[in-house]
Structures are given as structure tokens and as C-alpha cells.
Design an enzyme around this catalytic site. Structure first.
Site, PDB file in Angstrom:
ATOM      1  N   SER A  83      51.824 -42.720  50.029  1.00  0.00           N
ATOM      2  CA  SER A  83      50.423 -42.365  50.286  1.00  0.00           C
ATOM      3  C   SER A  83      50.200 -41.125  51.155  1.00  0.00           C
ATOM      4  O   SER A  83      49.058 -40.714  51.332  1.00  0.00           O
ATOM      5  CB  SER A  83      49.718 -43.557  50.936  1.00  0.00           C
ATOM      6  OG  SER A  83      50.198 -43.734  52.269  1.00  0.00           O
ATOM      7  N   THR A 132      42.454 -42.971  44.638  1.00  0.00           N
ATOM      8  CA  THR A 132      41.957 -42.114  45.706  1.00  0.00           C
ATOM      9  C   THR A 132      40.996 -41.053  45.181  1.00  0.00           C
ATOM     10  O   THR A 132      41.063 -40.662  44.005  1.00  0.00           O
ATOM     11  CB  THR A 132      43.155 -41.411  46.386  1.00  0.00           C
ATOM     12  OG1 THR A 132      42.684 -40.416  47.284  1.00  0.00           O
ATOM     13  CG2 THR A 132      44.062 -40.728  45.361  1.00  0.00           C
ATOM     14  N   ASP A 133      40.148 -40.536  46.086  1.00  0.00           N
ATOM     15  CA  ASP A 133      39.263 -39.418  45.715  1.00  0.00           C
ATOM     16  C   ASP A 133      40.033 -38.109  45.557  1.00  0.00           C
ATOM     17  O   ASP A 133      39.523 -37.144  44.995  1.00  0.00           O
ATOM     18  CB  ASP A 133      38.132 -39.257  46.735  1.00  0.00           C
ATOM     19  CG  ASP A 133      38.601 -38.951  48.155  1.00  0.00           C
ATOM     20  OD1 ASP A 133      39.831 -38.903  48.398  1.00  0.00           O
ATOM     21  OD2 ASP A 133      37.739 -38.764  49.038  1.00  0.00           O
ATOM     22  N   GLU A 134      41.297 -38.074  46.047  1.00  0.00           N
ATOM     23  CA  GLU A 134      42.041 -36.805  46.010  1.00  0.00           C
ATOM     24  C   GLU A 134      42.356 -36.360  44.592  1.00  0.00           C
ATOM     25  O   GLU A 134      42.692 -35.198  44.365  1.00  0.00           O
ATOM     26  CB  GLU A 134      43.336 -36.919  46.825  1.00  0.00           C
ATOM     27  CG  GLU A 134      43.068 -37.265  48.267  1.00  0.00           C
ATOM     28  CD  GLU A 134      44.162 -36.827  49.230  1.00  0.00           C
ATOM     29  OE1 GLU A 134      45.073 -36.085  48.823  1.00  0.00           O
ATOM     30  OE2 GLU A 134      44.072 -37.219  50.403  1.00  0.00           O
ATOM     31  N   TYR A 158      51.156 -35.647  45.848  1.00  0.00           N
ATOM     32  CA  TYR A 158      50.598 -36.996  46.012  1.00  0.00           C
ATOM     33  C   TYR A 158      49.431 -37.222  45.056  1.00  0.00           C
ATOM     34  O   TYR A 158      49.413 -38.191  44.280  1.00  0.00           O
ATOM     35  CB  TYR A 158      50.139 -37.223  47.466  1.00  0.00           C
ATOM     36  CG  TYR A 158      49.192 -38.397  47.609  1.00  0.00           C
ATOM     37  CD1 TYR A 158      49.637 -39.701  47.420  1.00  0.00           C
ATOM     38  CD2 TYR A 158      47.839 -38.203  47.904  1.00  0.00           C
ATOM     39  CE1 TYR A 158      48.762 -40.790  47.523  1.00  0.00           C
ATOM     40  CE2 TYR A 158      46.967 -39.268  48.017  1.00  0.00           C
ATOM     41  CZ  TYR A 158      47.425 -40.563  47.819  1.00  0.00           C
ATOM     42  OH  TYR A 158      46.557 -41.622  47.909  1.00  0.00           O
ATOM     43  N   SER A 159      48.445 -36.316  45.108  1.00  0.00           N
ATOM     44  CA  SER A 159      47.246 -36.568  44.288  1.00  0.00           C
ATOM     45  C   SER A 159      47.568 -36.449  42.803  1.00  0.00           C
ATOM     46  O   SER A 159      46.988 -37.175  41.986  1.00  0.00           O
ATOM     47  CB  SER A 159      46.089 -35.654  44.692  1.00  0.00           C
ATOM     48  OG  SER A 159      46.466 -34.302  44.695  1.00  0.00           O
ATOM     49  N   LYS A 162      48.999 -39.755  41.830  1.00  0.00           N
ATOM     50  CA  LYS A 162      47.957 -40.782  41.728  1.00  0.00           C
ATOM     51  C   LYS A 162      47.104 -40.541  40.468  1.00  0.00           C
ATOM     52  O   LYS A 162      46.706 -41.496  39.788  1.00  0.00           O
ATOM     53  CB  LYS A 162      47.062 -40.780  42.983  1.00  0.00           C
ATOM     54  CG  LYS A 162      47.729 -41.278  44.248  1.00  0.00           C
ATOM     55  CD  LYS A 162      48.128 -42.753  44.193  1.00  0.00           C
ATOM     56  CE  LYS A 162      46.945 -43.694  44.177  1.00  0.00           C
ATOM     57  NZ  LYS A 162      47.402 -45.121  44.300  1.00  0.00           N
ATOM     58  N   LEU A 198      45.845 -38.782  60.271  1.00  0.00           N
ATOM     59  CA  LEU A 198      45.143 -38.075  61.345  1.00  0.00           C
ATOM     60  C   LEU A 198      44.640 -38.977  62.482  1.00  0.00           C
ATOM     61  O   LEU A 198      44.989 -38.755  63.642  1.00  0.00           O
ATOM     62  CB  LEU A 198      43.965 -37.274  60.773  1.00  0.00           C
ATOM     63  CG  LEU A 198      43.169 -36.516  61.844  1.00  0.00           C
ATOM     64  CD1 LEU A 198      43.977 -35.363  62.419  1.00  0.00           C
ATOM     65  CD2 LEU A 198      41.838 -35.998  61.283  1.00  0.00           C
ATOM     66  N   ARG A 290      48.401 -27.181  56.392  1.00  0.00           N
ATOM     67  CA  ARG A 290      49.094 -27.877  55.292  1.00  0.00           C
ATOM     68  C   ARG A 290      49.058 -26.952  54.063  1.00  0.00           C
ATOM     69  O   ARG A 290      47.972 -26.450  53.714  1.00  0.00           O
ATOM     70  CB  ARG A 290      48.353 -29.178  55.030  1.00  0.00           C
ATOM     71  CG  ARG A 290      48.732 -29.932  53.796  1.00  0.00           C
ATOM     72  CD  ARG A 290      47.824 -31.145  53.571  1.00  0.00           C
ATOM     73  NE  ARG A 290      48.141 -32.265  54.442  1.00  0.00           N
ATOM     74  CZ  ARG A 290      47.431 -33.384  54.515  1.00  0.00           C
ATOM     75  NH1 ARG A 290      46.345 -33.544  53.787  1.00  0.00           N
ATOM     76  NH2 ARG A 290      47.783 -34.361  55.325  1.00  0.00           N
ATOM     77  N   HIS A 293      46.108 -27.093  51.239  1.00  0.00           N
ATOM     78  CA  HIS A 293      45.210 -28.060  51.896  1.00  0.00           C
ATOM     79  C   HIS A 293      43.832 -28.105  51.230  1.00  0.00           C
ATOM     80  O   HIS A 293      43.125 -27.101  51.186  1.00  0.00           O
ATOM     81  CB  HIS A 293      45.066 -27.620  53.358  1.00  0.00           C
ATOM     82  CG  HIS A 293      44.565 -28.680  54.262  1.00  0.00           C
ATOM     83  ND1 HIS A 293      44.551 -28.533  55.625  1.00  0.00           N
ATOM     84  CD2 HIS A 293      44.048 -29.915  54.025  1.00  0.00           C
ATOM     85  CE1 HIS A 293      44.069 -29.621  56.183  1.00  0.00           C
ATOM     86  NE2 HIS A 293      43.745 -30.474  55.229  1.00  0.00           N
TER      87      HIS A 293
END
Ligand code: NAD
Ligand code: DAU
Length: 354
Positions: A83, A132-134, A158-159, A162, A198, A290, A293
Site C-alpha cells: 500500500s 484507492t482514489d490514486e 502502486y496506483s 491497484k 504521513l 517524491r 508525486h
């Protein structure tokens, strides 16, 4: 019986605890116990026969098949995933293994199980995929929030992984008729949040008098939702979501990262003032951004409200206060997390980001 995957992680463990507290059916919890899986989150269920923990991989199809055959669940809820975006940038392989191949093998096992069901058991079965929204990518400042119709435009390994899992879930509905529902949620915060993310990282570092790392200019925007509200949304979608549909879940709470960090610092100033009288915000340190980002996420959560009557119960002010209080009361949990693999990860990440 329901099967929950990834139920020893942040959101999964909150879900299992909330589900059983609300009198839900027994849970078979399948979790690989990666660095992010922590059975201490579920310690209050040690003597509760309604919770069956199985250490294992969602990608182990024979294992999943045997669990489904044995427990005959009426639903499978898939929380299991790698995640953390930063980890996906350093080492994408495990994200493809778990989020793409793992979800595929899980779907194969579930498809075989569901196909052999008959009557009401077959009709009532659900596969709920937690996403996820990503997957929608990044918004410009004036763009409308992500609706369920927004195109998929994932920007990190990651996104992307997903997004691939969401597509597989969709395809299993379209092709095989598997009764699926998918949720795409914004950033969660709350108890048991692993302190690589975070909000818990800021709390934990601040209490230790360490720098509070803010990536880039700190103006990236996220839409924060208290984890208990995410869990209630999942319960609602499981109960009444329309098959094959996706539901965006969010807190109507967009904030730049730097504002989040200042809010946490102010709460700590109030609840645990520093010994030398200085303010926690003096620890804020801007670090290298990042790569790739995403600038802004925001969720349009009107569909789940309109169709299923779900709305967040927590405001950000109440949720973040509860969260900071939880971390202050659970220093032992933090300490044990930090004595594990987490410490090595922090060294790798921030040695490179400084
Ligand atoms: P997490 O990293 O805290 O927990 C993931 C859990 O999955 C861990 O317990 C881990 O041991 C387990 N796991 C990992 N690989 C596995 C595998 N191959 N087989 C079985 N178990 C495995 O993650 P989280 O923050 O709790 O997120 C849970 C889900 O919600 C993920 O699918 C994530 O994409 C999604 N999500 C998270 C957020 C957020 O803000 N944290 C927001 C929206 C969606
Ligand atoms: O939007 C939902 C997603 O939210 C979930 O799908 C992910 O699983 C979850 O990890 C989270 O992703 P983010 O990348 O948004 O969360 P993270 O806590 O890593 O970072 C939040 C923001 O804070 C992001 O803009 C990066 C920034 N950040 C993060 C860390 C760890 C910092 O400025 N400093 C840091 O040290």
C-alpha cells in the site's frame, strides 16, 4: 462467515474490530503478515472464537480454495495489498506480485467457489474489492473531484498495480458474472496506521524530537477520511452496493500536506507540550520531493451518499484529535513497530530523500 484478506493491516484490522464489535458474522482473516501486518492490532480478539486468523498469501490459490471450501463464506473482502507509494517507487516487484497477480489468483479461487454454489448462497455471495482514489491520477487545482466516471490514469507503480487489480475485478464480473463491488477511497487516517505514512510518521517523529519530513513544497492536496468512516462505507457497500458498480469514498476534506502537519503539531503542543517550551512546528523540514508525486486528489462521494445513504460521521477536527490521542496512549504499540523492519525502511527512505 466472511473472509477478510489483509485484516492485520491498518484498514483491515480496523474493519475486523469494527465488524465484530457491531455483531457481524465470524471472520476468517487471511493475511501474509508482511512488514505492514501486525497481529497486535487484533490482540483484543485473542480469546474471541469469531476471529480465525490464517497466515497466508492471497496469491496462494490452493490455500484460498481450501479456506473457501472449509468455511463457506457469504463474502470475501479484499483489503490485502502492498500500500505504500514510496516503497512502490523503490521496489515495484512486490506490488505487481500481490496487487496484480495476488488479486488474480484470489479471483480465480473465488470464481471456482462461487460457480459451485447454488440457490440463495450463490445469489447472495459478494466479492468486495477495496481500492484507492490514486487509480484516477492527479487533479489540477480547479478540476472537479474524481467521480466514478473519471478515467483511470495511475501515476505510480502502486496506483498502476491497484488499477490493474480493479480492471481484473471488473472483468470477472463482466465475463463470468462474479458478483463484485469495488470501493475507491481517499487517504485514511486513524489508529493502527503504520508510521511510514504521513500522519502517523509526523506524530511519531514529533514525539521523538526528530525532523518532520515534508516532500517538495508541501502543497500537495489529499482528501482525508477517518478510517472508521471508511469501514462503515465498506459495510454499507457490502450490504447494498449494486453488483459490478464502483463507489468512491471520501471525506470532503481536501487539505495541503503542510496544513495537515501544522494541525498535528498544534494538537501535540496542546496535548503533550515539549519539555523545552518550543513548538513542534520548529521540527518541520522540507525534503526532496517524491518522484512523480501526484499533486491533488479529491473524491466526489455523492454516488455512495445518494444510492446507499452513506456519509462520513467524523469531521477532520474530531478525527485527527482522536488519532493524536490514540498515538499518545499507545506508545508501546509504536515502540514495537519501530523495533522491527520499519526502522530499516526509514533509514533507506530518508537517507535518499535528504
Ligand atoms: P496496509 O499496508 O496497512 O495493510 C496491508 C495488509 O495486507 C497487511 O496486513 C499485509 O500483511 C497484508 N498483505 C500484503 N500482501 C499480502 C498478500 N500477498 N497476501 C495476504 N496479505 C497480504 O494497507 P492499508 O492502508 O490497510 O490498505 C488496505 C487496502 O486499502 C489496500 O488495498 C489499499 O490499497 C487500500 N486503500 C488504502 C488507503 C489508505 O489511505 N491507507 C486508502 C484507500 C485504499
Ligand atoms: O489516496 C489513497 C492512498 O493514500 C492509498 O491508496 C495509499 O495506500 C496510502 O498510502 C495513501 O497514499 P499517499 O501517498 O497519499 O499517502 P502518504 O501518507 O504516503 O502521503 C500523503 C502525502 O504526504 C503525500 O502527498 C506525500 C506526503 N508525504 C508523505 C510522507 C510519508 C510527505 O510530505 N512526507 C512524508 O514523509
Amino acid at each position: 462467515m466472511i473472509v477478510v484478506t489483509g485484516g492485520a493491516g491498518f484498514i483491515g484490522s480496523n474493519f475486523v474490530l469494527d465488524w465484530l464489535a457491531a455483531g457481524g458474522e465470524p471472520v476468517v482473516n487471511l493475511d501474509k503478515l508482511t512488514y505492514a501486518g501486525n497481529l497486535e492490532n487484533l490482540r483484543s480478539l485473542d480469546d474471541d472464537a469469531r476471529h480465525v486468523f490464517v497466515q497466508g498469501d492471497i496469491g496462494d490459490q490452493p490455500l484460498v480454495e481450501s479456506l473457501l471450501a472449509r468455511y463457506q463464506p457469504r463474502a470475501v473482502l479484499n483489503f490485502a495489498a502492498e500500500s505504500h507509494v514510496d516503497r512502490s517507487i523503490h521496489a515495484p516487484g512486490t506490488f505487481i506480485e500481490t496487487n496484480v497477480l495476488g488479486t488474480f489468483r484470489l479471483l480465480e479461487a473465488v470464481r471456482g467457489y462461487w460457480a459451485a454454489l447454488a440457490g440463495p448462497a450463490r445469489e447472495q455471495f459478494r466479492f468486495l474489492h477495496v481500492s484507492t482514489d490514486e487509480v484516477y491520477g492527479s487533479l489540477a487545482p480547479q478540476d472537479p473531484a474524481f467521480s466514478e466516471q473519471h478515467r483511470y490514469e495511475p501515476n505510480s507503480p502502486y496506483s498502476a498495480s491497484k488499477a490493474a487489480s480493479d480492471h481484473l475485478v471488473r472483468a470477472y464480473h463482466h465475463t463470468y458474472g462474479l458478483p463484485v463491488v469495488t470501493t475507491n477511497c481517499s487517504n485514511n487516517y486513524g489508529p493502527y496506521h503504520f508510521p511510514e505514512k504521513l500522519i502517523p510518521l509526523i506524530i511519531v517523529n514529533a514525539l521523538a524530537g526528530k525532523p518532520l519530513p515534508v516532500y517538495g513544497d508541501g502543497q500537495q492536496i489529499r482528501d482525508w477520511l477517518y478510517v472508521g468512516d471508511h469501514c462503515s462505507a465498506i459495510r454499507r457497500v457490502l450490504a447494498a452496493g449494486r453488483l459490478g458498480e464502483t463507489y468512491n469514498v471520501g471525506g470532503w476534506n481536501e487539505q495541503p500536506n503542510i496544513d495537515i502537519v501544522h494541525t498535528v503539531c498544534r494538537l501535540l503542543d496542546e496535548l503533550r507540550p515539549r519539555g523545552d517550551g518550543s513548538r513542534y512546528e520548529t521540527l518541520i523540514t522540507y525534503v526532496k520531493d517524491r518522484p512523480g508525486h501526484d499533486r491533488r486528489y479529491a473524491i466526489d462521494a455523492r454516488k455512495i451518499e445518494r444510492e446507499l445513504g452513506w456519509k462520513p460521521a467524523e469531521t477532520f477536527a474530531s478525527g485527527i484529535r482522536k488519532t493524536v490521542q490514540w498515538y499518545l496512549a499507545h506508545g508501546d504499540w509504536v515502540q514495537r513497530v519501530q523495533s522491527g523492519a520499519y526502522r530499516e525502511w526509514i533509514t533507506t527512505q530518508y537517507a535518499q530523500a535528504a
